[in-house]
Structures are given as C-alpha cells and as structure tokens.
Motif scaffolding. Structure first.
Motif: not given
Length: 156
Positions: A127-134, A140-142
């Motif tokens: 659904v192209s939810d970029e804020p949640t993807a970010d 995940m990085q942390v």
C-alpha cells in the motif's frame, strides 16, 4: 472524522495490528533489558550495566514512536501488560540469569523484534506506506546492530 491518507481502513488496520505486535515486543524487550540492568552481576558488571541502560533508554523512546504511528493510522495502541503479553513473541524472564545468559536472552529478544518488524513489510509495501516502512527500517537497523554488539561480547 474519516481518515483519508491514501490507505484504506482495512489495510491501515492490518498495519496497526502488525505494529501492535512490534510495540509489544519492543516493550517486553525494554522491560527485560531494564530488569537485567538492575540485576546483572559478575566481572562484566560495569560494561553490561551501562550497555543495558543505553539499550533500555533507546527502547523506551522507540515504544513511543511505534505507538504514535499506530495512532496516526487511526487505531488505539495497546498499553497494558496483559495486552503486551498476549501480543509479544518475547517471553518474560523468570529469576535472574547469569550475565552471559542475559546477553544471550537479549540477543534472542533483539532478533525477535527484527523478525516482527520484517513481518509487517508485505502489507506496508503493497500500500506504499512509506512512513511505516521508514519506521520499520530504522527499528530493524537498531535491533540488528544491537544484536551484533551483544553477540560480540560472547565472542561470536
């Protein structure tokens, strides 16, 4: 008032449910890390005490970001021990493990949070939810970096 951010209600609800699991895992890991901070003993006390404090402070900030994203999507964020226990993939800790076992258990917890975050990506990408993807990418990085640092203490 209806929410019109370009993501339908059913998709927002699915994302919010996944984020609720992430919130529960993050909060449970926060509690476990804080517990270990208080109760660690042994020759690595100073190092682990300070490291665990840094980690639980970071987790405390993260739960707020996750909960606020759930709210921005239009759903209530879980906020009780009971709801966290039912949603989390991380178990509570009984007793006081050795310092090395604390490290192992925190590695497992960090990796569990990564898996939970990763599980939300399919609907987020669809659904192209970029804020949640970010948010998921940052979390995940942390957690991957923290798991690596903890494993390094075990010589792995």
């Amino acid at each position: 008032m209806p929410i019109n951010i370009g993501i339908g209600e059913q998709d927002r609800q699915e994302i919010a449910q996944g984020l609720s699991k992430l919130l529960a895992d993050t909060y449970t890991l926060y509690l476990k890390t804080h517990n270990f901070h208080w109760n660690v003993t042994g020759p690595m006390f100073q190092t682990l005490h300070l490291m665990f404090e840094t980690q639980y402070n970071e987790l405390a900030l993260a739960v707020d970001l996750i909960a606020e994203r759930i709210r921005a999507l239009g759903f209530p964020a879980p906020g009780t021990y009971q709801s966290f226990a039912s949603l989390s993939s991380i178990g509570e800790e009984e007793g006081v493990p050795s310092a090395e076992d604390m490290i192992r258990k925190l590695v497992e917890g960090q990796e569990a949070v990564v898996r939970t975050a990763r599980s939300v990506f399919p609907v987020v990408e669809r659904v192209s939810d970029e804020p949640t993807a970010d948010l998921l990418t940052q979390r995940m990085q942390v957690h991957e970096k923290t798991a690596w640092m903890l494993r390094s203490l075990l010589g792995q």
